[in-house]
Write a protein that holds these residues in place. Structure first.
Motif, PDB file in Angstrom:
ATOM      1  N   ILE A 108       0.854  -1.182   0.000  1.00  0.00           N
ATOM      2  CA  ILE A 108       0.000   0.000   0.000  1.00  0.00           C
ATOM      3  C   ILE A 108       0.892   1.233   0.000  1.00  0.00           C
ATOM      4  O   ILE A 108       1.741   1.375   0.878  1.00  0.00           O
TER       5      ILE A 108
ATOM      6  N   LEU B  93      -3.448   6.122  -0.100  1.00  0.00           N
ATOM      7  CA  LEU B  93      -4.090   6.607   1.120  1.00  0.00           C
ATOM      8  C   LEU B  93      -4.552   8.046   0.933  1.00  0.00           C
ATOM      9  O   LEU B  93      -5.628   8.432   1.397  1.00  0.00           O
TER      10      LEU B  93
ATOM     11  N   LEU C 179      -7.042   5.705  10.029  1.00  0.00           N
ATOM     12  CA  LEU C 179      -5.656   5.250  10.126  1.00  0.00           C
ATOM     13  C   LEU C 179      -4.802   5.896   9.030  1.00  0.00           C
ATOM     14  O   LEU C 179      -3.645   6.264   9.272  1.00  0.00           O
TER      15      LEU C 179
ATOM     16  N   ILE D 277      -1.152   8.135   9.013  1.00  0.00           N
ATOM     17  CA  ILE D 277       0.039   7.742   8.265  1.00  0.00           C
ATOM     18  C   ILE D 277       0.490   8.879   7.353  1.00  0.00           C
ATOM     19  O   ILE D 277       1.679   9.196   7.279  1.00  0.00           O
TER      20      ILE D 277
ATOM     21  N   ASP E 145       2.063  11.597   9.448  1.00  0.00           N
ATOM     22  CA  ASP E 145       3.397  11.198   9.883  1.00  0.00           C
ATOM     23  C   ASP E 145       4.377  11.278   8.729  1.00  0.00           C
ATOM     24  O   ASP E 145       5.534  11.676   8.898  1.00  0.00           O
TER      25      ASP E 145
ATOM     26  N   LYS F 204       8.363   3.774  11.916  1.00  0.00           N
ATOM     27  CA  LYS F 204       7.030   3.909  12.493  1.00  0.00           C
ATOM     28  C   LYS F 204       5.970   4.007  11.395  1.00  0.00           C
ATOM     29  O   LYS F 204       4.898   3.396  11.492  1.00  0.00           O
ATOM     30  N   ILE F 205       6.287   4.756  10.363  1.00  0.00           N
ATOM     31  CA  ILE F 205       5.316   4.917   9.272  1.00  0.00           C
ATOM     32  C   ILE F 205       5.065   3.576   8.598  1.00  0.00           C
ATOM     33  O   ILE F 205       3.928   3.211   8.317  1.00  0.00           O
TER      34      ILE F 205
ATOM     35  N   ASP G 262       2.958   1.420  10.860  1.00  0.00           N
ATOM     36  CA  ASP G 262       1.569   1.876  10.857  1.00  0.00           C
ATOM     37  C   ASP G 262       0.890   1.478   9.556  1.00  0.00           C
ATOM     38  O   ASP G 262      -0.288   1.118   9.539  1.00  0.00           O
ATOM     39  N   ASN G 263       1.650   1.597   8.472  1.00  0.00           N
ATOM     40  CA  ASN G 263       1.076   1.273   7.176  1.00  0.00           C
ATOM     41  C   ASN G 263       0.700  -0.213   7.107  1.00  0.00           C
ATOM     42  O   ASN G 263      -0.365  -0.566   6.607  1.00  0.00           O
TER      43      ASN G 263
ATOM     44  N   LEU H 101      -2.344  -0.925   9.218  1.00  0.00           N
ATOM     45  CA  LEU H 101      -3.630  -0.529   8.633  1.00  0.00           C
ATOM     46  C   LEU H 101      -4.346  -1.734   8.049  1.00  0.00           C
ATOM     47  O   LEU H 101      -5.504  -1.995   8.367  1.00  0.00           O
TER      48      LEU H 101
END
Lengths: 286, 286
Positions: free
Chosen positions: A2, A7, A68, A72, A75, B71-72, B75-76, B79
């Motif tokens: 993804i 997004l 979510l 992202i 960030d 972190k990104i 998080d991705n 999701l």
DNA sequence: CACAATTACGAGGGTCGTAAAAATG
DNA sequence: CATTTTTACGACCCTCGTAATTGTG
């Protein structure tokens, strides 16, 4: 995988309500959006929209995904900003001073001592002044009082004495010294960015009217052209003088300030040269 | 726009130490990595690596960027997982039961009442048992005790009576009833997933040796083939019987359990049909 | 000479836009 | 009939791999 652009498109649809609006907002065609959404659903393996033949609407899954996704994207944008800021902070020395005069000497000296650093200076003074240093807003802080805290290095910088500056014809021109009380109620010319001195004046001459000018050159012209009194100081007196003015020391204690140069103990090594300069130059500079 | 694949490559370099290693690890060519890194630096506008002619190494900026990138990426990935889990939780009814027998009736009934839902059942029993319901681990909880809490609906399900099952030749076969104390020290066959009953047995027959079998069919064979005693219950006795066994009720209070079916008050509407079934079927089912 | 990073160039995948279709109010 | 989403097709961008280059230990 993804990707961020997916997004972004998802969130745009959520924000704009319909695909068409979102496409316009993103400067994109509707088909592009439609495909991205279908691809997202395929990759996640879950329907994100309730599909009518003529409309799409986020379902519960979609709302969660959007929520979510927003984080992202934020960030991801923050990454650029934070890395830039971090880099800049390592290439910049920020100075905050309570008054203008200290900067006139300090900034050129820092530029010389740190040739490949950018020197950024700011003038302000407020209650929580010391915090500017401890919270990292600056690396060097010039205060009008001595600081004795464990984590802070504090070195005496110099003393500044305030003068009253009047034309020879002014009633006060003959005096050897004046007091703030002599000035209260007058109308004076004032440079707007005086920082610390601004507060001193307001406290001791609460009834004085100030004609404030933020452009230094314009103030200079005003001072030359008008007969109104203005301020000068032991520092400005050593600089090239403008016009024909009489400068009379203000005798009050409050008209004399001692400035201190402070930095965090962890920067002590870095500012070793500055410390030496402060020790050496203290006497002869002013 | 900084895309995820770029961050992935950046992190891979940080993890692998060199570009070549990272390229291998990502099943990618070095040039691809090199270009991505240069592009990232261009977009952020800051150097991320210290470049020797023969090596690259992260600098402070790079280390910060990697940390944020991790972190990104996490998080991705999260999701997808979270949206899938969310979707599943809306298509699944999770049942946790303290014993196997309640599930034999409950799961088929739920499947019938909620034909497009997946019914997921689990057997466990522990101290914090009620929490399984309140923390969302399940929607329906079968307990061996009545629950009276404000936010929980609790309905009586049925009663199960434990029996001792022995071959006709066994010394206890002639009795009308037995007690746990008669069994303590014996060697018995036991199905491993008895949940709540497991604790009951351990408490009242601490010295009994159990031959535990987790495969139900295998246990069935064992029971048929061996002369060892095993357990049955008022529920299993109504199912097709295997072998030639005498079933003797265990007279202790602890050998009789009443099960309750619990769900959260907020699900009351949803489980209206289930409540009716519990009220109606209580008498005749068992 | 082995190894690491960069540069050059051509191939392929993927996203995009235009155009057309389908469906609804 | 206007609006909206989806499908079809062709164009273009961009990433990738191979190969060659540069530089180091």
């Amino acid at each position: 995988m993804i990707e961020i652009y997916m997004l972004v498109q998802l969130v745009a649809i959520a924000d704009c309500g319909t695909m068409s609006k979102a496409a316009e907002h993103l400067h994109l065609s509707q088909p592009a959006l439609s495909r991205t959404v279908n691809k997202l659903e395929d990759m996640i393996g879950v329907k994100l929209f309730e599909r009518g033949k003529n409309k799409v609407e986020l379902n519960d899954n979609g709302r969660l995904a959007v929520e979510l996704a927003r984080k992202i994207i934020d960030d991801n944008n923050a990454l650029t900003e934070r890395v830039r800021a971090f880099d800049l902070s390592h290439r910049t020395i920020s100075v905050i001073s309570c008054a203008p005069a200290p900067l006139w000497q300090l900034v050129p000296t820092l530029s010389e001592q740190f040739p490949d650093m950018k020197i950024s200076s700011e003038m302000k003074y407020h209650e929580d002044f010391l915090n500017e240093l401890t919270n990292g807003s600056c690396q060097i802080l010039v205060t009008p009082f001595e600081v004795s805290e464990d984590n802070i290095i504090c070195k005496r910088f110099f003393e500044e004495q305030l003068y009253l500056s009047v034309p020879p014809a002014h009633p006060l021109a003959g005096y050897d010294e004046v007091h703030f009380s002599d000035l209260d109620g007058e109308t004076m010319l004032l440079f707007s960015d005086l920082g610390f001195w601004h507060e001193v004046n307001h406290k001791h001459t609460p009834n004085t009217k100030y004609i404030v000018q933020s452009e230094y050159d314009a103030l200079d012209e005003l001072i030359k052209a008008s007969a109104l009194p203005s301020f000068s100081s032991s520092v400005t007196l050593k600089m090239p003088q403008h016009g024909n003015r009489v400068n009379i020391p203000i005798a009050d204690d409050a008209a004399k300030a001692t400035f201190y140069c402070c930095w965090r103990k962890e920067d002590n090594k870095r500012f070793k040269g500055l410390a030496k300069w402060l020790d050496d130059a203290r006497g002869d500079t002013f």
